[in-house]
Each structure stands twice: as C-alpha cells, then as structure tokens.
Scaffold this motif. Structure first.
Motif, short mmCIF file in Angstrom:
data_model
loop_
_atom_site.label_atom_id
_atom_site.label_comp_id
_atom_site.label_asym_id
_atom_site.label_seq_id
_atom_site.Cartn_x
_atom_site.Cartn_y
_atom_site.Cartn_z
N ALA A 272 -14.73 -8.19 -13.89
CA ALA A 272 -15.67 -8.80 -13.16
C ALA A 272 -15.54 -10.01 -12.69
O ALA A 272 -15.37 -11.04 -13.62
N ALA A 273 -15.36 -10.26 -11.34
CA ALA A 273 -15.07 -11.56 -10.83
C ALA A 273 -15.94 -11.96 -9.74
O ALA A 273 -16.27 -11.07 -8.89
N ASN B 58 -16.47 -6.86 -7.85
CA ASN B 58 -16.35 -8.15 -7.27
C ASN B 58 -17.84 -8.61 -7.00
O ASN B 58 -18.69 -7.88 -7.36
N LEU B 59 -17.88 -9.80 -6.64
CA LEU B 59 -19.16 -10.65 -6.22
C LEU B 59 -19.96 -10.86 -7.36
O LEU B 59 -21.08 -10.63 -7.50
N GLN B 60 -19.38 -10.78 -8.76
CA GLN B 60 -20.02 -10.88 -9.93
C GLN B 60 -19.79 -12.41 -10.64
O GLN B 60 -18.86 -12.63 -11.22
N ARG B 61 -20.84 -13.26 -10.57
CA ARG B 61 -20.75 -14.48 -11.20
C ARG B 61 -21.52 -14.56 -12.61
O ARG B 61 -22.74 -14.25 -12.65
N ALA B 62 -20.66 -14.72 -13.40
CA ALA B 62 -21.29 -14.94 -14.70
C ALA B 62 -22.18 -15.96 -14.92
O ALA B 62 -21.77 -16.97 -14.61
N VAL B 63 -23.32 -15.70 -15.86
CA VAL B 63 -24.26 -16.78 -16.32
C VAL B 63 -24.47 -16.91 -17.52
O VAL B 63 -25.23 -17.94 -17.81
#
Length: 518
Positions: free
Chosen positions: A240-241, A285-290
């Motif tokens: 996941a990026a 893609n398009l996955q920003r970890a929070v």
C-alpha cells in the motif's frame, strides 16, 4: 533535429502505428517555429500513415495538434517536446495512431466515464523528470474521452504566459483556466481528483480484502525490495503506497546504484514496480497511511488505516514510508512555496532563467543544485549554516570554478521575503557576528536534507528516535513484535537507494522468519 540513432529508434516505434492521423502545426516566422517544422517533417517522413499540415490557427506558436481523420482528439503540444518530453511525444504519436496504451481496462473505463468539459493545460520544462508522467496521463485522458482536452506547454518558450499566471514550479496544471495542481501526479491521482467518487469506491474494495501475511506500507526502493522478497516466499503479500517509487521519482541522476553506471529516478521507479508486478503482489496505490493499530494479542492481526477511509489487516507489517525534503521552517517559506520557493532544481530551474536565486544547503544536494542552476540563471547564492561546506571535494572544486556563484558560510536563513505574490528576497543572519543581511533574488531552492514520514505513527507504541525515525533491531524489527521497518524512515545510517533495498529485503526475511516461528 534528430540524430541517426534517435531517428532509427523512432522509425522502429512508428511501425506500430495502425491508423492514419494528421499533425496540424501552427507556426510563425520565428526560429523556434522553423525548428519545430524540421522536427515534424522528419517525423512525418518516417511513417506513411502520418500527414503534416502547417495551416493550424492556434494562438500559441509554435505548437501542433495530433488529430485523426474527422476527429479532433483534443491533444496538443505548445513548444518543441524534446528532452524528457520526447517520450511523451512518441507515446502520443503511437496512441493517436491506434497503438493501445499499457493501461488497465478498468482505468480506461473510468476515463471514458468522466463527465463535463475538462480543458487541461500543463506547463512543463524540458529538464523536468516529473513532468512527463502528468503530460502522458492527461494526453491519454484526452484520447479516450471527447470531453477532455489537453495542451502541454513548454514554460521556457512561453514566458509571457508563465509570468502572467505566475507559474514558478513545474509541472503546473490548469483545469478550465483555473489552477488544478502542481508537481508530479500519476494518472490514478489525477482521476481520483477529478472523479470524486473514485476514492470512496476504492476504499470499499480495500476494506473487503482478507488479511495479508505481509503488508508493506510504502512503495519506494525499500518497500519494493520487501515485496519481492516476501512474495518469493509464497506468502500473501500486499503493498500500500501513496505513490509507487517514493522519493526516487523526484531524483534526477543516479550514478551510484551498483551495476548500473547511470540512470534516472523515474526509470528506476518504473523498473521497481515492474519487478514487483512479476510476482503475486497486491499493489494498492494512492493510499496514505494515517494510523497504526498493532495486534492486541499473539496471533492477532495488525491494522493500518488510510486517508481514503480504507483499513487493511496483516499478520506482519513492513513500514517503508521513506522520507521527504526537509523544510527550513522560517517565515515566508510556506507562503511562497511554488511562488519562488522550490525543492527540485532540475524541474523548476528553467523557470528562473536569467534570474537570481539562492540555494540553501552546502551538502552534496545543495552544491549539485548550485552547479546545475549556474548554467541557467544569472546569479546563484549558496547559503550554508556551518562554517564549511559538507559536499564532496570534487563538487566543491567544480563550484569554485563558477563565476556566477557566491558562497556564504556560517549563515542562518531567517526569512523568505516577497511582495505577496512571489519571492523577492531572502534574509539571513551571520552566525559569528549576529548581523542580519538581505539578498535580492527571485527564487529559493531548499536542499537541507530529509525528514522521516512518521507523523502517522505518533501516539502508537512503535518506538521512534529523537529525530522521528523508526528504531529497528538487526533483523529490521521495531519495538512491536511482527512489525518491521526499512529504508529512509528508520535509524539506519546513510540514506541511499542501495542501502534501502538491502534493508527492505532484510525486513521481509525478518517478517517471514517471524511468521514461521509464531
């Protein structure tokens, strides 16, 4: 225009053209129009399915459109797309000529489904390695949806527009005459911004996925290596990026990657993704970890929450979220970002042709930036906090040979100044005397190192160093069993691509060892 080697390569590519189309050029009497005419004549001469017309009426000259018979594709170039944009030109020729793009049917269907008139304009520079991704993505959207139009504009050639719109960073994208975004964007990122329901639909899909054995968070060199090593063990692996390739995408020349004498960041990033795709790896893609939710009991699954609203589960994790350019943190820096404050000299340097700029930082990155900019701008002032430069001796020697570079050492930048719309100066303090001085300039390039992307881990039990880096042991494991980390986000010294790859491989092996022993 084209040397024999390039002409031979282009000729081979154009054999893939299957349907006729026209190049419609809009020219004037200037030297650049003559140069473009020569280039287009050579291209048309290489393929009998391409016809060149010079009766275009576009207000921008020189420019040209690529149109199919009785069809305005909405795809155009203003300027002469050589340099990094030559690839964009070749792809446009092939795709207008019927050669299918290497894009999934799902993405193409999403493009076809876009509604409303979308007129994009992208300002690029020929030396920008980030620009082709944007240009090629928007060209593809224009070809597959008649409601979309796109013109790629060489900012250095159309300075009046650049000044009028105050474009000081490339790529700069306009949609229907209004600013849309700046910086590198993938096709998926552009679609996610235009198609507002895309992120919600993708999050729903991710929430339905079963747990992974190894989930890699981050798609840079460390993350890619971890994914390959995990997948080769035959276990369920996901990546996941936020953007596959990470900061490598923003790197121009790479000359210390062992066995590859020289390459460019985007090429290496593409090769990394292609290698990962050779294995059964779920790339998201398009996955920003929070947020990280570690397992609460032995054998339970770790959870990672993402900005999109998705949550992924995995028995083990490899955190490889990398680092980003460090900011100065002084007044005016944020206010004038992309209005004179920049972080990529290769991308944005051409926009400051003939102007005065400063480079902040005397390490290798800063000195290399000053050397590159010196060939474009009128004057470069390099400002270093320490009393001596930290760059390699060979770089310092080259810097000293340049007559339009001034080096100021032992100085602390205190403020970026501007007139409300753009940078017009910089204030610094001489550390020895405390005297405050002013430099009159139009641009500031910040090159002062990296900061780890670990804000999302604050409040979690993962132990961080004083600098915010993830602390790992010899096997790459963090303070939480089953959670590993690798690359520039960790305390490992020497932030290098080749080191990140080794650390990513080690972390994946550590995760596999943890799985078989749990």
């Amino acid at each position: 225009m084209l040397d024999d080697t390039l002409k031979s390569q282009l000729n081979a590519y154009l054999q893939k053209v299957t349907q006729p189309f026209e190049i419609v050029a809009s020219l004037d009497d200037g030297a650049k129009s003559q140069e473009l005419h020569r280039l287009l004549t050579e291209i048309a001469g290489l393929c009998d399915k391409i016809t060149l017309r010079t009766d275009g009426q576009d207000a921008r000259t020189p420019s040209f459109a690529l149109n199919r018979p009785d069809e305005d594709t909405g795809l155009a170039f203003a300027g002469i797309p050589m340099g990094h944009e030559f690839t964009s030109l070749v792809l446009a020729l092939l795709q207008v000529g019927g050669h299918p793009p290497k894009t999934s049917d799902e993405v193409l269907e999403q493009i076809r489904g876009l509604e409303g008139e979308l007129h994009f304009e992208t300002y690029y520079s020929l030396s920008c390695q980030n620009c082709p991704d944007v240009v090629q993505a928007l060209n593809l959207m224009a070809l597959f949806n008649p409601n979309v139009r796109h013109v790629a504009i060489d900012g250095a050639l159309f300075q009046d527009e650049v000044e009028q719109r105050q474009v000081m960073s490339v790529p700069s994208i306009y949609l229907n005459g209004e600013p849309f975004d700046q910086g590198r964007m993938s096709l998926e990122q552009i679609l996610a911004k235009v198609d507002t329901g895309a992120a919600r639909r993708e999050a729903a899909k991710l929430n339905d996925k079963s747990a992974f054995d190894v989930l890699v968070v981050g798609g840079g060199p460390a993350g890619a290596a971890a994914a390959v090593y995990a997948a080769r063990k035959g276990i369920r692996t996901g990546v996941a990026a936020e953007r596959f390739g990470g900061q490598v995408l923003d790197t121009m020349a790479i000359e210390n990657f062992i066995s590859v004498p020289e390459t460019e960041g985007p090429k290496l990033a593409a090769a990394l993704e292609e290698h990962v795709k050779q294995y059964d790896v779920d790339i998201m893609n398009l996955q920003r970890a929070v947020k990280l939710k570690p397992a609460t009991a032995p054998g339970a699954e770790h959870q990672v929450e993402f900005e999109s609203g998705a949550t992924l589960k995995s028995r083990t994790l490899v955190l490889a979220t990398g680092a980003r350019w460090r900011e100065m943190g002084v007044p005016g820096e944020a206010e004038y970002r992309n209005k004179g404050v920049a972080y990529c000299p290769h991308c944005d340097g051409p926009l400051f042709k003939g102007k005065r700029v400063a480079v902040i930082g005397g390490g290798n990155s800063g000195v290399e930036a000053a050397i590159d900019l010196a060939g474009l701008v009128a004057e470069v002032t390099l400002i270093e906090f320490m009393d001596e430069l930290r760059a390699d001796a060979v770089l310092q020697k080259k810097l000293a040979s340049l007559t339009n570079v001034t080096v100021i050492k032992g100085a602390r930048t205190t403020e970026v100044n501007g007139d409300g719309t753009r940078v017009n100066g910089l204030t610094y303090e001489e550390r020895a005397s405390g005297e405050v001085r002013w430099v009159d300039l139009e641009g500031v390039f910040v090159q002062i190192g990296l900061v780890p992307n670990t804000e999302w881990l604050e409040g979690s039990p993962v132990e961080l160093s004083e600098r915010g880096e993830i602390i790992t042991d010899a096997r790459g494991m963090t303070s939480i069993p089953g959670i590993f980390a690798a690359g520039d986000v960790t305390t490992v010294p020497y932030k290098q691509i080749v080191i990140a790859m080794g650390e990513g491989s080690k972390a994946a092996l550590g995760a596999f060892d943890h799985l078989i022993r749990s």
